[in-house]
Design a protein around this motif. Structure first.
Motif, PDB file in Angstrom:
ATOM      1  N   LEU A 245      -2.970  -1.953 -10.983  1.00 39.42           N
ATOM      2  CA  LEU A 245      -3.909  -1.169 -11.792  1.00 39.42           C
ATOM      3  C   LEU A 245      -3.985   0.276 -11.285  1.00 39.42           C
ATOM      4  CD1 LEU A 245      -6.840  -3.709 -12.310  1.00 39.42           C
ATOM      5  CD2 LEU A 245      -5.042  -3.082 -13.924  1.00 39.42           C
ATOM      6  N   ILE A 246      -3.977   0.431  -9.966  1.00 40.52           N
ATOM      7  CA  ILE A 246      -3.971   1.785  -9.403  1.00 40.52           C
ATOM      8  C   ILE A 246      -2.703   2.531  -9.807  1.00 40.52           C
ATOM      9  CG2 ILE A 246      -3.873   3.111  -7.253  1.00 40.52           C
ATOM     10  CD1 ILE A 246      -5.630   0.937  -5.984  1.00 40.52           C
ATOM     11  N   PHE A 247      -1.586   1.828  -9.768  1.00 40.61           N
ATOM     12  CA  PHE A 247      -0.308   2.433 -10.161  1.00 40.61           C
ATOM     13  C   PHE A 247      -0.340   2.872 -11.626  1.00 40.61           C
ATOM     14  CE2 PHE A 247       3.896   1.559 -12.094  1.00 40.61           C
ATOM     15  CZ  PHE A 247       4.592   2.622 -11.548  1.00 40.61           C
ATOM     16  N   ILE A 248      -0.865   2.041 -12.503  1.00 42.04           N
ATOM     17  CA  ILE A 248      -0.957   2.391 -13.927  1.00 42.04           C
ATOM     18  C   ILE A 248      -1.871   3.596 -14.124  1.00 42.04           C
ATOM     19  CG2 ILE A 248      -1.710   1.598 -16.195  1.00 42.04           C
ATOM     20  CD1 ILE A 248       0.898   0.366 -15.268  1.00 42.04           C
ATOM     21  N   GLU A 249      -2.971   3.622 -13.378  1.00 41.93           N
ATOM     22  CA  GLU A 249      -3.886   4.758 -13.470  1.00 41.93           C
ATOM     23  C   GLU A 249      -3.190   6.061 -13.058  1.00 41.93           C
ATOM     24  OE1 GLU A 249      -7.356   5.423 -14.150  1.00 41.93           O
ATOM     25  OE2 GLU A 249      -7.028   3.660 -15.391  1.00 41.93           O
ATOM     26  N   CYS A 250      -2.376   5.989 -12.010  1.00 42.82           N
ATOM     27  CA  CYS A 250      -1.666   7.189 -11.550  1.00 42.82           C
ATOM     28  C   CYS A 250      -0.625   7.635 -12.564  1.00 42.82           C
ATOM     29  CB  CYS A 250      -1.000   6.912 -10.204  1.00 42.82           C
ATOM     30  SG  CYS A 250      -2.150   6.659  -8.830  1.00 42.82           S
TER      31      CYS A 250
ATOM     32  N   ALA B 146      -5.335   5.414 -18.853  1.00 39.44           N
ATOM     33  CA  ALA B 146      -5.199   4.004 -19.218  1.00 39.44           C
ATOM     34  C   ALA B 146      -6.556   3.410 -19.557  1.00 39.44           C
ATOM     35  CB  ALA B 146      -4.559   3.219 -18.066  1.00 39.44           C
ATOM     36  N   ASP B 147      -6.569   2.607 -20.593  1.00 45.06           N
ATOM     37  CA  ASP B 147      -7.815   1.988 -21.048  1.00 45.06           C
ATOM     38  C   ASP B 147      -7.731   0.483 -20.814  1.00 45.06           C
ATOM     39  OD1 ASP B 147     -10.187   1.348 -22.190  1.00 45.06           O
ATOM     40  OD2 ASP B 147      -9.594   1.766 -24.261  1.00 45.06           O
ATOM     41  N   PHE B 148      -8.506   0.004 -19.854  1.00 49.60           N
ATOM     42  CA  PHE B 148      -8.504  -1.424 -19.536  1.00 49.60           C
ATOM     43  C   PHE B 148      -9.705  -2.145 -20.134  1.00 49.60           C
ATOM     44  CE2 PHE B 148      -6.381   0.654 -15.859  1.00 49.60           C
ATOM     45  CZ  PHE B 148      -5.125   0.099 -16.035  1.00 49.60           C
TER      46      PHE B 148
ATOM     47  N   THR C 122       0.832  -1.215   0.000  1.00 52.65           N
ATOM     48  CA  THR C 122       0.000   0.000   0.000  1.00 52.65           C
ATOM     49  C   THR C 122       0.859   1.254   0.000  1.00 52.65           C
ATOM     50  OG1 THR C 122      -1.731  -1.183   1.220  1.00 52.65           O
ATOM     51  CG2 THR C 122      -1.852   1.221   1.198  1.00 52.65           C
ATOM     52  N   LEU C 123       1.908   1.262   0.816  1.00 56.83           N
ATOM     53  CA  LEU C 123       2.787   2.426   0.885  1.00 56.83           C
ATOM     54  C   LEU C 123       3.535   2.638  -0.431  1.00 56.83           C
ATOM     55  CD1 LEU C 123       4.294   2.023   4.482  1.00 56.83           C
ATOM     56  CD2 LEU C 123       2.594   3.688   3.712  1.00 56.83           C
ATOM     57  N   ILE C 124       4.032   1.562  -1.014  1.00 61.32           N
ATOM     58  CA  ILE C 124       4.761   1.678  -2.275  1.00 61.32           C
ATOM     59  C   ILE C 124       3.861   2.234  -3.366  1.00 61.32           C
ATOM     60  CG2 ILE C 124       5.730   0.288  -4.162  1.00 61.32           C
ATOM     61  CD1 ILE C 124       7.736   0.786  -2.038  1.00 61.32           C
ATOM     62  N   THR C 125       2.635   1.722  -3.443  1.00 64.00           N
ATOM     63  CA  THR C 125       1.695   2.205  -4.463  1.00 64.00           C
ATOM     64  C   THR C 125       1.350   3.669  -4.232  1.00 64.00           C
ATOM     65  OG1 THR C 125       0.756  -0.028  -4.615  1.00 64.00           O
ATOM     66  CG2 THR C 125      -0.530   1.775  -5.553  1.00 64.00           C
ATOM     67  N   THR C 126       1.134   4.033  -2.971  1.00 61.78           N
ATOM     68  CA  THR C 126       0.812   5.429  -2.649  1.00 61.78           C
ATOM     69  C   THR C 126       1.967   6.361  -3.011  1.00 61.78           C
ATOM     70  OG1 THR C 126      -0.603   4.702  -0.823  1.00 61.78           O
ATOM     71  CG2 THR C 126       0.106   7.004  -0.823  1.00 61.78           C
TER      72      THR C 126
ATOM     73  N   LEU D  38      13.238   9.540 -10.077  1.00 64.89           N
ATOM     74  CA  LEU D  38      12.176   8.758 -10.718  1.00 64.89           C
ATOM     75  C   LEU D  38      12.704   7.416 -11.207  1.00 64.89           C
ATOM     76  CD1 LEU D  38       9.314   8.505 -11.902  1.00 64.89           C
ATOM     77  CD2 LEU D  38      10.168   9.647 -13.962  1.00 64.89           C
ATOM     78  N   GLY D  39      13.899   7.444 -11.813  1.00 64.04           N
ATOM     79  CA  GLY D  39      14.487   6.183 -12.284  1.00 64.04           C
ATOM     80  C   GLY D  39      14.720   5.204 -11.157  1.00 64.04           C
ATOM     81  N   LEU D  40      15.275   5.705 -10.041  1.00 63.01           N
ATOM     82  CA  LEU D  40      15.482   4.840  -8.882  1.00 63.01           C
ATOM     83  C   LEU D  40      14.157   4.370  -8.299  1.00 63.01           C
ATOM     84  CD1 LEU D  40      18.346   6.814  -7.071  1.00 63.01           C
ATOM     85  CD2 LEU D  40      18.544   4.710  -8.406  1.00 63.01           C
ATOM     86  N   GLY D  41      13.169   5.279  -8.293  1.00 65.54           N
ATOM     87  CA  GLY D  41      11.857   4.915  -7.772  1.00 65.54           C
ATOM     88  C   GLY D  41      11.199   3.820  -8.590  1.00 65.54           C
ATOM     89  N   ILE D  42      11.355   3.889  -9.917  1.00 63.78           N
ATOM     90  CA  ILE D  42      10.776   2.858 -10.782  1.00 63.78           C
ATOM     91  C   ILE D  42      11.403   1.500 -10.486  1.00 63.78           C
ATOM     92  CG2 ILE D  42      10.618   2.063 -13.172  1.00 63.78           C
ATOM     93  CD1 ILE D  42      10.286   4.979 -13.993  1.00 63.78           C
ATOM     94  N   ILE D  43      12.725   1.500 -10.301  1.00 67.67           N
ATOM     95  CA  ILE D  43      13.414   0.240  -9.978  1.00 67.67           C
ATOM     96  C   ILE D  43      12.893  -0.332  -8.665  1.00 67.67           C
ATOM     97  CG2 ILE D  43      15.638  -0.788  -9.395  1.00 67.67           C
ATOM     98  CD1 ILE D  43      16.950   1.222 -11.276  1.00 67.67           C
ATOM     99  N   ILE D  44      12.744   0.540  -7.666  1.00 70.72           N
ATOM    100  CA  ILE D  44      12.251   0.090  -6.353  1.00 70.72           C
ATOM    101  C   ILE D  44      10.829  -0.441  -6.464  1.00 70.72           C
ATOM    102  CG2 ILE D  44      11.617   0.867  -4.036  1.00 70.72           C
ATOM    103  CD1 ILE D  44      13.935   2.844  -4.193  1.00 70.72           C
ATOM    104  N   VAL D  45       9.987   0.259  -7.224  1.00 68.98           N
ATOM    105  CA  VAL D  45       8.595  -0.171  -7.379  1.00 68.98           C
ATOM    106  C   VAL D  45       8.524  -1.524  -8.074  1.00 68.98           C
ATOM    107  CG1 VAL D  45       6.424   0.336  -8.548  1.00 68.98           C
ATOM    108  CG2 VAL D  45       7.616   2.146  -7.313  1.00 68.98           C
ATOM    109  N   VAL D  46       9.294  -1.691  -9.146  1.00 73.81           N
ATOM    110  CA  VAL D  46       9.278  -2.959  -9.893  1.00 73.81           C
ATOM    111  C   VAL D  46       9.747  -4.106  -9.014  1.00 73.81           C
ATOM    112  CG1 VAL D  46      10.315  -4.207 -11.817  1.00 73.81           C
ATOM    113  CG2 VAL D  46       9.532  -1.867 -12.146  1.00 73.81           C
ATOM    114  N   LEU D  47      10.857  -3.891  -8.301  1.00 69.95           N
ATOM    115  CA  LEU D  47      11.366  -4.941  -7.421  1.00 69.95           C
ATOM    116  C   LEU D  47      10.379  -5.253  -6.297  1.00 69.95           C
ATOM    117  CD1 LEU D  47      15.138  -3.918  -7.121  1.00 69.95           C
ATOM    118  CD2 LEU D  47      14.143  -5.749  -8.497  1.00 69.95           C
ATOM    119  N   SER D  48       9.709  -4.224  -5.800  1.00 68.48           N
ATOM    120  CA  SER D  48       8.717  -4.431  -4.738  1.00 68.48           C
ATOM    121  C   SER D  48       7.539  -5.255  -5.227  1.00 68.48           C
ATOM    122  CB  SER D  48       8.233  -3.075  -4.208  1.00 68.48           C
ATOM    123  OG  SER D  48       9.290  -2.322  -3.664  1.00 68.48           O
TER     124      SER D  48
END
Length: 265
Positions: free
Chosen positions: A123-128, A134-136, A25-29, A51-61
């Motif tokens: 899905l929430i992350f993609i929406e943000c 995003a079209d699902f 929840t925290l990572i997504t927020t 942002l680049g480091l954040g993307i890596i952290i999010v993906v690994l998480s």
């Protein structure tokens, strides 16, 4: 007794998954907040690096959360059935089949719950990230297809869990290095399962290739696409059937190993 065993398993495992869900929840927020900040300050080089480091952290998480049920529950299964702690497990007034079934149900429920939360968070992350663009609808346009995909995924979860359980149970055949033996047995079982699946799906793969070749020679692509959709149902049924068959076989094999070959350290 099954209910009591399941309640005990839930009490022993919820402490592991509660922090994982809070972390998800925290990572997504934070990812959503970061995407909004970058949208307003997209020319800041420091923020771009962040942002680049954040993307890596999010993906690994996200990867960690998705595989966490297999990691932690597999370790718990090994610890409570193949080490000294197993003496407590097998002294409860229940047969091995009930113990195995209780562990399977709890592991399965945690895996499904984690997957659902993972999908919702993603899905929430993609929406943000896309600012709500995003079209699902493409993924949810075919209700029947979604149902079959969900069923295939659920039965796949069950088969994979029992595959891990069986690998740990088969490690009873060796005296030392049981963790390595469990990994080896899992790799062997997974390979056999993949070979069986590929052989069973070959006729459908050939049929699908023929349909794609017809697309290149005919203009009626709508009809070809309809044929492709019709070909999917047998594939889903076969995949579910293979997963169910493997699950039943591995359940009884694991139970047999406990009853006849149990060799605790």
């Amino acid at each position: 007794m099954l209910t009591k065993l399941m309640k005990h398993e839930f009490k022993a495992t919820y402490r592991t998954f509660l922090p994982i869900y809070i972390g998800l929840t925290l990572i997504t927020t934070l990812a959503c907040i970061g995407s909004q900040v970058m949208r307003n300050y997209n020319n800041n080089p420091i923020l771009e690096i962040a942002l680049g480091l954040g993307i890596i952290i999010v993906v690994l998480s996200y990867i960690f959360v998705f595989v966490s049920p297999y990691i932690f529950l597999s370790l718990r299964f090994y610890r409570t059935t193949a080490t000294r702690e197993a003496y407590l497990t097998f002294t409860v007034p229940a047969d091995t089949k009930t113990i195995l079934f209780a562990k399977f149900i709890v592991t399965f429920l945690w895996t499904v719950l984690t997957s659902l939360l993972w999908i919702a968070s993603f899905l929430i992350f993609i929406e943000c990230v896309t600012d709500g663009q995003a079209d699902f609808t493409y993924f949810f346009s075919e209700n029947e297809t979604i149902i079959w995909q969900i069923l295939t995924m659920v039965f796949g979860f069950a088969a994979n869990i029992l595959m891990i359980f069986t690998a740990v149970c088969l490690s009873q055949l060796v005296r030392d290095h049981r963790v390595i033996a469990s990994i080896g047995f899992y790799a062997a079982i997974y390979t056999v399962q993949q070979i069986i699946s590929i052989i069973a799906l070959i006729p459908f793969m050939i049929k699908t290739m023929d349909l794609f070749s017809e697309v290149e020679t005919q203009m009626n692509e709508a009809a070809i696409q309809a044929d492709l959709m019709n070909e999917q149902l047998p594939v889903y049924l076969l995949t579910i059937g293979l997963s169910l068959g493997m699950s039943v076989a591995m359940f009884f094999l694991s139970n047999y190993m406990w009853k006849k070959k149990l060799n605790l350290l």
